[in-house]
Design a protein around this motif. Structure first.
Motif, PDB file in Angstrom:
ATOM      1  N   VAL A 161       1.082  -1.093   0.030  1.00 17.28           N
ATOM      2  CA  VAL A 161      -0.010   0.072  -0.056  1.00 17.28           C
ATOM      3  C   VAL A 161       0.892   1.319  -0.008  1.00 17.28           C
ATOM      4  O   VAL A 161       0.729   2.174  -0.641  1.00 17.28           O
ATOM      5  CB  VAL A 161      -1.015  -0.065   1.196  1.00 17.28           C
ATOM      6  CG1 VAL A 161      -1.554   1.462   1.376  1.00 17.28           C
ATOM      7  CG2 VAL A 161      -2.007  -1.093   1.349  1.00 17.28           C
ATOM      8  N   GLY A 162       1.954   1.162   0.820  1.00 11.25           N
ATOM      9  CA  GLY A 162       2.692   2.307   1.095  1.00 11.25           C
ATOM     10  C   GLY A 162       3.559   2.799  -0.075  1.00 11.25           C
ATOM     11  O   GLY A 162       3.719   3.938  -0.735  1.00 11.25           O
ATOM     12  N   GLN A 163       3.948   1.567  -0.898  1.00 13.21           N
ATOM     13  CA  GLN A 163       4.976   1.932  -2.155  1.00 13.21           C
ATOM     14  C   GLN A 163       3.940   2.266  -3.313  1.00 13.21           C
ATOM     15  O   GLN A 163       4.331   2.991  -4.094  1.00 13.21           O
ATOM     16  CB  GLN A 163       5.679   0.413  -2.491  1.00 13.21           C
ATOM     17  CG  GLN A 163       6.863   0.199  -1.403  1.00 13.21           C
ATOM     18  CD  GLN A 163       7.315  -1.075  -1.846  1.00 13.21           C
ATOM     19  OE1 GLN A 163       8.164  -1.192  -2.512  1.00 13.21           O
ATOM     20  NE2 GLN A 163       6.770  -2.323  -1.013  1.00 13.21           N
ATOM     21  N   ILE A 164       2.665   1.897  -3.319  1.00  9.73           N
ATOM     22  CA  ILE A 164       1.922   2.101  -4.554  1.00  9.73           C
ATOM     23  C   ILE A 164       1.477   3.653  -4.290  1.00  9.73           C
ATOM     24  O   ILE A 164       1.317   4.499  -5.114  1.00  9.73           O
ATOM     25  CB  ILE A 164       0.431   1.175  -4.454  1.00  9.73           C
ATOM     26  CG1 ILE A 164       0.898  -0.326  -4.821  1.00  9.73           C
ATOM     27  CG2 ILE A 164      -0.448   1.469  -5.496  1.00  9.73           C
ATOM     28  CD1 ILE A 164      -0.253  -1.239  -4.617  1.00  9.73           C
ATOM     29  N   GLY A 165       1.109   3.997  -2.913  1.00 11.34           N
ATOM     30  CA  GLY A 165       0.870   5.075  -2.634  1.00 11.34           C
ATOM     31  C   GLY A 165       2.156   6.319  -2.980  1.00 11.34           C
ATOM     32  O   GLY A 165       1.830   7.244  -3.496  1.00 11.34           O
ATOM     33  N   LYS A 166       3.204   5.811  -2.763  1.00 10.00           N
ATOM     34  CA  LYS A 166       4.630   6.707  -2.970  1.00 10.00           C
ATOM     35  C   LYS A 166       4.468   6.681  -4.561  1.00 10.00           C
ATOM     36  O   LYS A 166       4.852   8.046  -5.005  1.00 10.00           O
ATOM     37  CB  LYS A 166       5.811   6.201  -2.526  1.00 10.00           C
ATOM     38  CG  LYS A 166       6.030   6.275  -1.181  1.00 10.00           C
ATOM     39  CD  LYS A 166       5.980   7.798  -0.663  1.00 10.00           C
ATOM     40  CE  LYS A 166       6.996   8.753  -1.207  1.00 10.00           C
ATOM     41  NZ  LYS A 166       6.724  10.104  -0.957  1.00 10.00           N
ATOM     42  N   SER A 167       4.224   5.834  -5.498  1.00  6.41           N
ATOM     43  CA  SER A 167       4.334   5.933  -6.765  1.00  6.41           C
ATOM     44  C   SER A 167       3.126   6.857  -7.273  1.00  6.41           C
ATOM     45  O   SER A 167       3.203   7.254  -8.494  1.00  6.41           O
ATOM     46  CB  SER A 167       4.183   4.427  -7.508  1.00  6.41           C
ATOM     47  OG  SER A 167       2.659   3.846  -7.350  1.00  6.41           O
ATOM     48  N   LEU A 168       2.173   6.912  -6.613  1.00  2.87           N
ATOM     49  CA  LEU A 168       0.985   7.995  -6.900  1.00  2.87           C
ATOM     50  C   LEU A 168       1.081   9.364  -6.491  1.00  2.87           C
ATOM     51  O   LEU A 168       0.514  10.036  -6.551  1.00  2.87           O
ATOM     52  CB  LEU A 168      -0.423   7.349  -6.418  1.00  2.87           C
ATOM     53  CG  LEU A 168      -0.791   5.772  -7.042  1.00  2.87           C
ATOM     54  CD1 LEU A 168      -1.977   5.461  -6.269  1.00  2.87           C
ATOM     55  CD2 LEU A 168      -0.937   6.062  -8.609  1.00  2.87           C
ATOM     56  N   GLN A 294       9.357  -1.479 -13.241  1.00  3.39           N
ATOM     57  CA  GLN A 294       9.723  -0.179 -12.859  1.00  3.39           C
ATOM     58  C   GLN A 294      10.689  -0.026 -11.783  1.00  3.39           C
ATOM     59  O   GLN A 294      11.390   0.950 -11.180  1.00  3.39           O
ATOM     60  CB  GLN A 294       8.768   1.022 -12.918  1.00  3.39           C
ATOM     61  CG  GLN A 294       8.009   1.455 -14.186  1.00  3.39           C
ATOM     62  CD  GLN A 294       6.855   2.107 -13.884  1.00  3.39           C
ATOM     63  OE1 GLN A 294       6.535   2.805 -12.808  1.00  3.39           O
ATOM     64  NE2 GLN A 294       6.142   2.437 -15.024  1.00  3.39           N
ATOM     65  N   GLY A 295      10.913  -1.187 -10.814  1.00  2.00           N
ATOM     66  CA  GLY A 295      11.390  -1.206  -9.519  1.00  2.00           C
ATOM     67  C   GLY A 295      11.069  -0.598  -8.570  1.00  2.00           C
ATOM     68  O   GLY A 295      11.783  -0.275  -7.557  1.00  2.00           O
ATOM     69  N   LYS A 296       9.416  -0.141  -8.575  1.00  2.00           N
ATOM     70  CA  LYS A 296       9.002   0.487  -7.552  1.00  2.00           C
ATOM     71  C   LYS A 296       8.297  -0.338  -6.570  1.00  2.00           C
ATOM     72  O   LYS A 296       7.774   0.193  -5.675  1.00  2.00           O
ATOM     73  CB  LYS A 296       7.703   1.472  -8.091  1.00  2.00           C
ATOM     74  CG  LYS A 296       8.656   2.559  -9.014  1.00  2.00           C
ATOM     75  CD  LYS A 296       7.653   3.615  -9.489  1.00  2.00           C
ATOM     76  CE  LYS A 296       8.192   4.483 -10.205  1.00  2.00           C
ATOM     77  NZ  LYS A 296       7.270   5.594 -11.073  1.00  2.00           N
ATOM     78  N   LEU A 297       8.266  -1.720  -6.458  1.00  2.00           N
ATOM     79  CA  LEU A 297       7.563  -2.480  -5.662  1.00  2.00           C
ATOM     80  C   LEU A 297       8.821  -3.575  -5.116  1.00  2.00           C
ATOM     81  O   LEU A 297       9.052  -4.478  -5.804  1.00  2.00           O
ATOM     82  CB  LEU A 297       6.459  -3.310  -6.095  1.00  2.00           C
ATOM     83  CG  LEU A 297       5.369  -2.649  -6.307  1.00  2.00           C
ATOM     84  CD1 LEU A 297       4.227  -3.528  -6.933  1.00  2.00           C
ATOM     85  CD2 LEU A 297       4.664  -1.863  -5.515  1.00  2.00           C
TER      86      LEU A 297
END
Ligand SMILES: NC(=O)c1ccc[n+]([C@@H]2O[C@H](COP(=O)([O-])OP(=O)(O)OC[C@H]3O[C@@H](n4cnc5c(N)ncnc54)[C@H](OP(=O)(O)O)[C@@H]3O)[C@@H](O)[C@H]2O)c1
Length: 333
Positions: A161-168, A294-297
């Motif tokens: 949740v936190g990493q998806i939140g950061k990506s958004l 994209q290495g975001k998770l």
């Protein structure tokens, strides 16, 4: 073919453990026409399993019956097939249960592409990933610039949740139960801040990070961290309720939080359960796949060996001693 599986034979009053399960040895016999035989590679251990063994029929899924194989998500490999729906060597995922082998009908499990590690299909590309994305984006309507708070933040759902939140483009604060988990959130996953609910003053920490309040809160645990978040919501904030793990073992009943905040701050509160949203999984996995490429998770797995250990290992979720998605390796790929 010889098989071993674990059935639920007693219902727990508190913690779920080895005393509640019985190992069954059986001969599967020849595979029937129209079916495929699957060898399970990993099973997933999830907090929801505690609810599934409760006798209550007042939930989103019926209880596991006494004598039934323990329900669990899993991934496996097709060993033999007498259906056109899959072929030997295919990877499949779904409700395998606590068994070494199972014979399935077409559609009972889903064939997945070999584009990631097999264990990812019960982790980041499985229920935890879908839950995190759906809860945050569909239910929470996360928007760039907002302040997001997550409890159970270092867990398999919360960390995504936190990493998806950061990506958004949100500002993200996580609440977790150890300093090591808090450091992982801020130093490796890119959370803006983290609080340890066992040692930190949560009100002080939340006020310092979000002086204007939390716009979106993602609840995984209940109890003290939830109450602190409720006290620190911004006007017109949204609270998404994913789970309440602190209450699953029938522990001490928490004080009722100050619900007047819901009116004073005109909050929106939304609960959800993923079985209602299976149809959206393929679209969600496409989005998660993009973020992974994209290495975001980032994601960590806590893997224990041996199906026979599953009943004892489950308790790690309730002790907080799991570091990442808790899996049991049943066989080698
Ligand atoms: N709505 C749905 O469809 C759906 C789907 C999947 C999961 N969920 C829910 O999402 C939540 C997280 O699941 P998960 O699979 O990601 O598990 P997880 O977070 O990987 O593991 C559970 C974690 O919960 C924390 N915890 C346990 N007991 C606690 C307590 N009494 N107080 C505070 N924290 C406690 C522990 O972390 P700490 O060290 O931080 O205490 C533990 O590591 C659960 O509530 C689960 O039921 C809901």
């Amino acid at each position: 073919m010889h098989n071993e599986r674990f059935t639920l034979t007693a219902r727990p009053e508190g913690r779920l453990g080895p005393d509640h399960f019985t190992k069954v040895d059986e001969d599967l016999g020849p595979l029937q026409d129209g079916k495929a035989r699957v060898r399970v590679v990993y099973v997933s251990l999830d907090p929801a399993m505690r609810g599934w063994v409760s006798p209550s029929t007042d939930s989103y899924i019926p209880p596991v019956q006494l004598g039934e194989t323990m329900r669990s998500l899993g991934v496996g490999v097709v060993e033999e097939s007498r259906t056109d729906a899959c072929k030997p060597g295919d990877w499949v995922t779904g409700m395998t249960g606590w068994t070494r082998y199972l014979d399935v009908m077409p559609g009972q499990l889903t064939v997945v592409p070999k584009l990631a590690k097999i264990e990812d299909y019960i982790g980041v590309l499985g229920l935890p990933g879908a839950t995190a994305y759906h809860g945050l984006v569909t239910e929470g309507r996360a928007a760039a610039g907002e302040t997001l708070c997550i409890t159970g933040a270092a867990g398999s759902v919360g960390s995504l949740v936190g990493q998806i939140g950061k990506s958004l483009g949100l500002r993200v604060i996580g609440i977790a139960g150890t300093q090591e988990k808090c450091d992982w959130l801020t130093k490796e996953l890119g959370f803006d801040a983290a609080l340890n609910y066992r040692t930190d003053d949560l009100d002080k920490g939340l006020k310092a990070f979000a002086p204007d309040g939390i716009n979106l809160h993602f609840e995984n645990v209940g109890g003290k961290p939830f109450k602190a978040a409720l006290r620190n919501m911004a006007p017109f904030g949204r609270m998404v309720f994913c789970g309440f793990i602190s209450a699953y073992n029938g522990g001490p009943v928490e004080d009722v939080p100050d619900m007047t905040a819901i009116v004073r701050k005109r909050l929106t509160i939304k609960g959800f359960a993923m079985p209602d949203h299976y149809a959206s999984f393929p679209a969600i996995f496409q989005e998660l796949g993009k973020l992974m490429m994209q290495g975001k998770l980032k994601y960590r797995l806590d893997i224990e060996d041996g199906l026979e250990n599953a009943p004892a290992v489950l308790d790690k979720l309730f002790e907080g001693t799991n570091s990442g998605k808790l899996l049991v390796r049943v066989s080698d790929l």
